[in-house]
Design a protein around this motif. Structure first.
Motif, mmCIF file in Angstrom:
data_model
loop_
_atom_site.group_PDB
_atom_site.id
_atom_site.type_symbol
_atom_site.label_atom_id
_atom_site.label_comp_id
_atom_site.label_asym_id
_atom_site.label_seq_id
_atom_site.Cartn_x
_atom_site.Cartn_y
_atom_site.Cartn_z
ATOM 1 N N GLU A 64 49.014 37.868 31.555
ATOM 2 C CA GLU A 64 48.321 37.693 29.628
ATOM 3 C C GLU A 64 48.832 35.865 28.950
ATOM 4 N N PRO A 65 48.253 35.118 27.890
ATOM 5 C CA PRO A 65 49.298 34.118 27.510
ATOM 6 C C PRO A 65 50.329 34.308 27.073
ATOM 7 N N SER A 66 50.856 32.362 27.341
ATOM 8 C CA SER A 66 52.027 32.561 26.937
ATOM 9 C C SER A 66 52.098 31.734 26.924
ATOM 10 N N THR A 67 53.159 30.405 25.628
ATOM 11 C CA THR A 67 53.902 29.591 25.786
ATOM 12 C C THR A 67 55.139 29.478 26.215
ATOM 13 N N ARG A 68 55.673 29.573 24.960
ATOM 14 C CA ARG A 68 57.861 30.178 24.624
ATOM 15 C C ARG A 68 58.155 30.893 26.375
ATOM 16 N N THR A 69 57.993 31.620 25.871
ATOM 17 C CA THR A 69 58.115 32.767 27.229
ATOM 18 C C THR A 69 58.101 32.027 28.335
ATOM 19 N N ARG A 70 57.068 31.606 29.355
ATOM 20 C CA ARG A 70 56.737 31.119 30.238
ATOM 21 C C ARG A 70 57.740 30.187 30.461
ATOM 22 N N VAL A 71 57.277 29.249 29.666
ATOM 23 C CA VAL A 71 58.138 28.284 29.649
ATOM 24 C C VAL A 71 59.513 27.974 29.274
ATOM 25 N N MET A 77 57.629 38.614 34.686
ATOM 26 C CA MET A 77 56.175 38.803 34.528
ATOM 27 C C MET A 77 56.047 39.155 33.218
ATOM 28 N N ARG A 78 54.499 38.457 32.732
ATOM 29 C CA ARG A 78 53.854 39.578 31.448
ATOM 30 C C ARG A 78 52.643 39.889 32.190
ATOM 31 N N HIS A 79 52.752 41.084 31.285
ATOM 32 C CA HIS A 79 51.017 41.789 31.733
ATOM 33 C C HIS A 79 50.393 42.812 30.728
ATOM 34 N N GLU A 133 57.079 46.712 25.035
ATOM 35 C CA GLU A 133 58.368 46.094 25.048
ATOM 36 C C GLU A 133 57.954 43.979 25.351
ATOM 37 N N HIS A 134 58.858 43.289 25.112
ATOM 38 C CA HIS A 134 59.625 42.416 25.277
ATOM 39 C C HIS A 134 61.108 41.673 25.119
ATOM 40 N N PRO A 135 61.736 43.219 25.992
ATOM 41 C CA PRO A 135 63.010 42.836 25.909
ATOM 42 C C PRO A 135 63.966 41.686 25.596
ATOM 43 N N THR A 136 63.443 40.254 26.426
ATOM 44 C CA THR A 136 64.526 38.770 26.262
ATOM 45 C C THR A 136 63.990 38.939 25.244
ATOM 46 N N GLN A 137 62.685 38.466 24.207
ATOM 47 C CA GLN A 137 62.616 38.328 23.382
ATOM 48 C C GLN A 137 63.859 38.619 22.460
ATOM 49 N N ALA A 138 63.374 40.368 22.286
ATOM 50 C CA ALA A 138 64.520 41.350 21.014
ATOM 51 C C ALA A 138 66.357 40.671 21.921
ATOM 52 N N HIS A 144 60.294 34.660 12.923
ATOM 53 C CA HIS A 144 58.810 35.153 13.464
ATOM 54 C C HIS A 144 59.368 34.811 15.239
ATOM 55 N N PRO A 145 58.612 35.615 16.027
ATOM 56 C CA PRO A 145 58.894 35.716 17.399
ATOM 57 C C PRO A 145 57.679 34.383 17.683
ATOM 58 N N LEU A 146 56.362 33.717 16.817
ATOM 59 C CA LEU A 146 55.936 33.067 17.816
ATOM 60 C C LEU A 146 55.075 33.572 18.621
ATOM 61 N N PRO A 147 53.661 33.434 19.226
ATOM 62 C CA PRO A 147 53.044 32.347 17.648
ATOM 63 C C PRO A 147 52.603 32.575 16.194
ATOM 64 N N ARG A 148 52.900 31.532 15.482
ATOM 65 C CA ARG A 148 52.192 32.344 14.136
ATOM 66 C C ARG A 148 50.811 31.633 14.368
HETATM 67 N N1 CP Z 1 57.750 34.549 21.523
HETATM 68 C C1 CP Z 1 56.205 35.047 22.252
HETATM 69 O O1 CP Z 1 56.482 36.192 23.258
HETATM 70 O O2 CP Z 1 55.907 34.037 22.578
HETATM 71 P P1 CP Z 1 54.974 33.470 23.992
HETATM 72 O O3 CP Z 1 53.480 34.758 23.856
HETATM 73 O O4 CP Z 1 54.045 31.641 23.744
HETATM 74 O O5 CP Z 1 55.471 33.896 25.222
#
Ligand code: CP
Length: 329
Positions: free
Chosen positions: A54-61, A107-109, A135-140, A272-276
């Motif tokens: 699933e799309p991601s910028t900050r979690t993946r990188v 992993m994100r799905h 859930e998004h435990p590492t973001q929390a 804000h968890p972003l992306p805004r």
């Molecule tokens: N906060 C967050 O999960 O951002 P990404 O979707 O860019 O990973």
């Protein structure tokens, strides 16, 4: 060895206050390595399988950056269509295969529960980078780490915190995970601001009430909100049945400098968890807040690297060896 060694991280339900404090202490110790004032090769030769369906910028990188900063290598798969899942391979088979190529997997799905299903087939620890609206435990954890740091700056702790959560509380998985972590603390005041259709799920409301915290629920920002933290969210349009349905809510809860000054305290921290969503019709967190010193969104993203470094070190059992493997910068 700690309670984390060799274990998956799938849900914030796995954490108690002691575990959170351990993660935060290790995350804090990672700061000189993340800033490259020091260098470590503690994970030299180790491989992270970074699977983002699933799309991601900050979690993946930031997962990849965190692993590299500990000296490890990263192998990525991005997008469902680039994997054999698109040919009908099961999550179990994919996990059996890829866990033979990696020491740990992030992993994100898009489906709730999919990361846990994948973990059942994995021979190495799996970290949930977000599973659908679940859930998004590492973001929390990085959000809570940020809250702790921001409040310390204001001379406060997490116990007694007043947090306002705004926007799409139904589909926003980060507010679900963060609420569950906050329930472990004392005397939290949750102010939940969302349209009835996008309200926080009942199981989270039950958890808040059963833990004895104060709860205020409203569908609009009314008067002054004496919150320590204002946690804004995006309308998660990818989880709505249709674009038209999502459009009904986009732009409903905008936060800009004028609204912030009218409704919040001068010290309220903006998160804000972003992306805004910066498109005009949404714009839930206006760029005119970028110079507001209370805007913590980019401190959140920086803290994400520290927390993910800590989770890798703990899960792979090397948290006490990081300094031993220091190298010249
Ligand atoms: N906060 C967050 O999960 O951002 P990404 O979707 O860019 O990973």
């Amino acid at each position: 060895m700690s309670q984390f060694t060799g274990n998956h991280i799938l849900s914030v339900n796995q954490f108690d206050r002691d575990a959170i404090e351990k993660v935060f202490a290790v995350a804090h110790s990672m700061e000189p390595y993340a800033r490259r004032q020091k260098r470590t090769t503690v994970l030299d030769g180790a491989i992270l399988g970074n699977l983002f369906f699933e799309p991601s910028t900050r979690t993946r990188v930031s997962f990849g950056t965190a692993f590299n900063l500990l000296g490890g290598e990263v192998r990525e798969t991005t997008g469902m269509s680039n994997s054999a899942l698109a040919k009908g391979e099961s999550l179990y088979d994919t996990a059996r295969v890829l866990s033979g190529y990696s020491d740990i997997i992030a992993m994100r799905h898009p489906q709730a529960g999919s990361v846990a299903e994948f973990a059942e087939g994995s021979r190495v620890p799996v970290i949930n980078g977000g599973d659908g609206a679940n859930e998004h435990p590492t973001q929390a954890l990085l959000d809570l780490f940020t809250i702790k740091r921001e409040l310390e700056y204001n001379g406060k702790g997490i116990d007694g915190l007043h947090i306002a959560m705004i926007g799409d509380l139904r589909y926003g998985r980060t507010v679900h995970s963060l609420s569950k972590l906050l329930c472990l603390f004392d005397n939290i005041h949750f102010t939940l601001i969302a349209p009835a259709e996008l309200a926080m799920p009942d199981y989270i409301i039950d958890a808040i009430e059963n833990a004895g915290h104060k709860l205020t629920i409203t569908d609009h920002i009314d008067g002054r909100v004496e919150a320590d933290i204002c946690y804004q969210t995006r309308i998660q349009e990818e989880r709505f049945p249709s674009q038209e349905e999502a459009n009904k809510y986009r732009g409903r809860f905008r936060l800009n400098q004028t609204i912030y000054t009218k409704h919040f305290q001068s010290k309220t921290v903006i998160m804000h968890p972003l992306p805004r969503d910066s498109r005009m019709e949404a714009n839930e967190l206006d760029n005119d807040l970028n110079s507001n010193p209370n805007l913590a969104i980019f401190r959140q993203t920086d803290n994400g690297v520290l927390v993910r470094m800590a989770l890798f070190a703990l899960t792979l059992g090397v948290e006490d060896l990081v300094a031993k493997y220091e190298r010249d910068v």
